[in-house]
Scaffold this active site. Structure first.
Site, PDB file in Angstrom:
ATOM      1  N   GLU A 157       1.058  -1.324  -0.004  1.00 14.00           N
ATOM      2  CA  GLU A 157      -0.295  -0.110   0.157  1.00 14.00           C
ATOM      3  C   GLU A 157       0.776   1.361  -0.036  1.00 14.00           C
ATOM      4  O   GLU A 157       0.585   2.202   0.794  1.00 14.00           O
ATOM      5  CB  GLU A 157      -1.192  -0.143   1.234  1.00 14.00           C
ATOM      6  CG  GLU A 157      -1.858  -1.075   1.175  1.00 14.00           C
ATOM      7  CD  GLU A 157      -2.621  -1.418   2.590  1.00 14.00           C
ATOM      8  OE1 GLU A 157      -2.565  -0.625   3.463  1.00 14.00           O
ATOM      9  OE2 GLU A 157      -3.441  -2.442   2.441  1.00 14.00           O
ATOM     10  N   GLU A 267      -6.181 -10.798  -1.354  1.00 16.31           N
ATOM     11  CA  GLU A 267      -6.958 -10.376  -0.153  1.00 16.31           C
ATOM     12  C   GLU A 267      -8.543 -10.481  -0.654  1.00 16.31           C
ATOM     13  O   GLU A 267      -9.320  -9.401  -0.356  1.00 16.31           O
ATOM     14  CB  GLU A 267      -6.643  -9.185   0.606  1.00 16.31           C
ATOM     15  CG  GLU A 267      -5.143  -9.208   1.006  1.00 16.31           C
ATOM     16  CD  GLU A 267      -4.971  -7.860   1.763  1.00 16.31           C
ATOM     17  OE1 GLU A 267      -5.661  -7.142   2.354  1.00 16.31           O
ATOM     18  OE2 GLU A 267      -3.665  -7.571   1.940  1.00 16.31           O
TER      19      GLU A 267
HETATM   20  O1  G3I Z   1      -3.403  -5.746  18.936  1.00 13.87           O
HETATM   21  C1  G3I Z   1      -4.685  -5.253  19.416  1.00 13.87           C
HETATM   22  C2  G3I Z   1      -4.932  -5.757  20.746  1.00 13.87           C
HETATM   23  O2  G3I Z   1      -4.033  -5.355  21.796  1.00 13.87           O
HETATM   24  C3  G3I Z   1      -6.447  -5.197  21.110  1.00 13.87           C
HETATM   25  O3  G3I Z   1      -6.698  -5.875  22.380  1.00 13.87           O
HETATM   26  C4  G3I Z   1      -7.260  -5.419  20.164  1.00 13.87           C
HETATM   27  C5  G3I Z   1      -8.554  -4.705  20.506  1.00 13.87           C
HETATM   28  O4  G3I Z   1      -9.332  -4.196  19.359  1.00 13.87           O
HETATM   29  O5  G3I Z   1      -6.894  -4.674  18.892  1.00 13.87           O
HETATM   30  C6  G3I Z   1      -5.578  -5.473  18.536  1.00 13.87           C
HETATM   31  O6  G3I Z   1      -5.423  -4.828  17.004  1.00 13.87           O
HETATM   32  C7  G3I Z   1      -6.183  -5.208  16.032  1.00 13.87           C
HETATM   33  C8  G3I Z   1      -5.372  -5.660  15.151  1.00 13.87           C
HETATM   34  O7  G3I Z   1      -5.994  -5.907  13.976  1.00 13.87           O
HETATM   35  C9  G3I Z   1      -4.755  -7.108  15.441  1.00 13.87           C
HETATM   36  O8  G3I Z   1      -5.784  -8.178  15.651  1.00 13.87           O
HETATM   37  C10 G3I Z   1      -6.766  -3.808  15.509  1.00 13.87           C
HETATM   38  O9  G3I Z   1      -7.789  -3.460  16.646  1.00 13.87           O
HETATM   39  C11 G3I Z   1      -7.352  -3.989  14.296  1.00 13.87           C
HETATM   40  O10 G3I Z   1      -7.825  -3.093  13.750  1.00 13.87           O
HETATM   41  C12 G3I Z   1      -6.601  -4.868  13.422  1.00 13.87           C
HETATM   42  O11 G3I Z   1      -7.157  -4.866  12.109  1.00 13.87           O
HETATM   43  C13 G3I Z   1      -6.453  -5.582  10.853  1.00 13.87           C
HETATM   44  C14 G3I Z   1      -6.166  -4.746   9.921  1.00 13.87           C
HETATM   45  O12 G3I Z   1      -5.480  -5.148   8.749  1.00 13.87           O
HETATM   46  C15 G3I Z   1      -5.331  -3.343  10.338  1.00 13.87           C
HETATM   47  O13 G3I Z   1      -5.196  -2.614   9.392  1.00 13.87           O
HETATM   48  C16 G3I Z   1      -7.205  -6.849  10.480  1.00 13.87           C
HETATM   49  O14 G3I Z   1      -7.154  -7.955  11.385  1.00 13.87           O
HETATM   50  C17 G3I Z   1      -6.410  -7.262   9.358  1.00 13.87           C
HETATM   51  O15 G3I Z   1      -7.494  -8.286   8.742  1.00 13.87           O
HETATM   52  C18 G3I Z   1      -6.242  -6.139   8.407  1.00 13.87           C
HETATM   53  O16 G3I Z   1      -5.627  -6.676   7.250  1.00 13.87           O
HETATM   54  C19 G3I Z   1      -5.269  -5.518   6.032  1.00 13.87           C
HETATM   55  C20 G3I Z   1      -4.335  -6.255   5.467  1.00 13.87           C
HETATM   56  O17 G3I Z   1      -3.020  -6.467   6.231  1.00 13.87           O
HETATM   57  C21 G3I Z   1      -3.635  -5.344   4.335  1.00 13.87           C
HETATM   58  N1  G3I Z   1      -4.823  -4.731   3.359  1.00 13.87           N
HETATM   59  C22 G3I Z   1      -6.072  -4.382   3.816  1.00 13.87           C
HETATM   60  C23 G3I Z   1      -6.289  -5.599   5.078  1.00 13.87           C
HETATM   61  C24 G3I Z   1      -7.610  -5.145   5.634  1.00 13.87           C
HETATM   62  O18 G3I Z   1      -7.723  -4.072   6.396  1.00 13.87           O
END
Ligand code: G3I
Length: 351
Positions: A157, A267
């Site tokens: 990205e 994805e």
């Molecule tokens: O690690 C914290 C944890 O400590 C906390 O307790 C919890 C509470 O919500 O959040 C955790 O972080 C989360 C993280 O995933 C790890 O699980 C974030 O809130 C959450 O926003 C994050 O979302 C991820 C996202 O990328 C971040 O941008 C999604 O799971 C993941 O599927 C998504 O994947 C991305 C690809 O890498 C790149 N392309 C887009 C795709 C979708 O956004």
């Protein structure tokens, strides 16, 4: 709907064309039934979060190490997924090495401060940190899990038309703010150095079908190709049911392939905010026409390596959290049944 464990294998149906992959979470591989579903239907896996810099970098050890150019790494989460992949004989796409998101703020700061307002490290230092990080990850993975990873998302990205940067680069990325656009070839040079024979290097981005973004990505890819740094274009494939434009996906796929690159859809999901009959039918037909198009491209000789779903069942999807509404975007329902869309994707392989 039948249990996904009773349905014919998706990846076997697509074996003549391309791998079918899925993004996994730690929770998922710990669930025996989900693990069985993965082994039955997918011939490529990736991690939704466990392989990203925030899962690997360790602040405490970095501070203890005292080297301004070298962050400490911890592979506990990476190894859990790679062990699963190795034990089940499923090849892995590593997601992701350099990304503006899910990389801790301290990684970019002069004295590793965990503080947004602290000054960035110099460009020279950041490029050294980047190279060291990439080489550490690749060397660990290739030494401890030889032959398991087949492709690396090196940069994720980097292009964002909405930020009006030169070349439509994502200017609000800490990578861009600390190094300009130089982090991009630097990341690929390091990855080329660290890659094992046969591993491919991928640039990955979303909305890669959008004509303005597509053309900016192509300009950037050409600069990487001039140095022989990139092998594969990764079109993420996060679509919205009402807006899915299969023709635009096809045009973009052809344009990337015309550069001489391999293609992956990395994805795939189609946001669908209801599971009533009308939405389920629309989702089914959307998946059918999208897979029919991809199969056609492959039949024409376009080098499509893999199509990876972003999740296994609707219960794992990131979309309800992101969209703040229900979402039923994948082929397998939250209660682990093969949806009509699953059957349509199988039919598209057979037709
Ligand atoms: O690690 C914290 C944890 O400590 C906390 O307790 C919890 C509470 O919500 O959040 C955790 O972080 C989360 C993280 O995933 C790890 O699980 C974030 O809130 C959450 O926003 C994050 O979302 C991820 C996202 O990328 C971040 O941008 C999604 O799971 C993941 O599927 C998504 O994947 C991305 C690809 O890498 C790149 N392309 C887009 C795709 C979708 O956004």
């Amino acid at each position: 709907m039948n249990s996904a464990l009773q349905s014919p294998s998706l990846c076997k149906a697509y074996e003549p064309y391309f791998r079918i992959g899925a993004a996994l979470s730690s929770r998922l591989i710990a669930d025996p039934e989900l693990a069985e579903i993965v082994c039955r239907h997918f011939s490529s896996i990736t991690a939704d979060n466990q392989m990203k810099p925030f899962s690997v970098l360790n602040l405490e050890n970095t501070l203890a190490q005292g080297d301004p150019c070298h962050a400490a790494v911890d592979f506990t989460r990476v190894d859990a997924l790679l062990s699963f992949a190795r034990d089940h004989g499923i090849p892995v796409r590593y997601h992701t090495l350099a990304w503006h998101n899910q990389t801790p703020v301290w990684f970019f700061k002069e004295k590793w401060e965990n503080d947004f307002s602290a000054p960035f490290a110099s460009k020279e230092v950041m490029l050294a940190r980047l190279e060291n990080y990439i080489l550490d990850v690749m060397s660990h993975v290739n030494t401890c899990f030889p032959g398991v990873v087949y492709t690396w998302d090196v940069v994720n990205e980097a292009i964002e038309p909405g930020q009006d940067g030169p070349g439509l680069y994502r200017t609000r990325s800490p990578w861009f703010m600390s190094t300009g656009q130089d982090f991009l070839p630097a990341a690929f040079r390091a990855a080329r150095k660290g890659a094992a024979p046969g591993q491919t290097l991928c640039y990955n981005d979303y909305n890669a079908f959008d004509p303005i973004k597509r053309d900016a990505i192509i300009d950037m890819l050409k600069t990487l190709q001039a140095e022989g740094l990139v092998d594969t274009m990764g079109m993420q494939g996060h679509y919205v049911l009402q807006d899915l434009n299969v023709a635009a996906c096809e045009t973009a796929a052809r344009a990337y392939a015309a550069l001489g690159l391999k293609l992956q859809v990395t994805e795939l999901d189609i946001h669908c905010n209801s599971d009533d009959a009308a939405h389920a039918t629309a989702l089914t037909e959307a998946y059918r026409s999208w897979f029919t198009m991809m199969k056609q491209l492959k039949a024409e000789g376009i080098d499509i390596e893999a199509v990876t779903f972003w999740g296994v069942t609707d219960a794992d999807s990131w979309l309800p959290g992101f969209r703040r509404e229900p979402s039923f975007p994948l082929l397998i329902s939250a209660d682990r049944k093969a949806k009509p869309a699953f059957e349509a994707v199988l039919e598209a392989a057979r037709s």
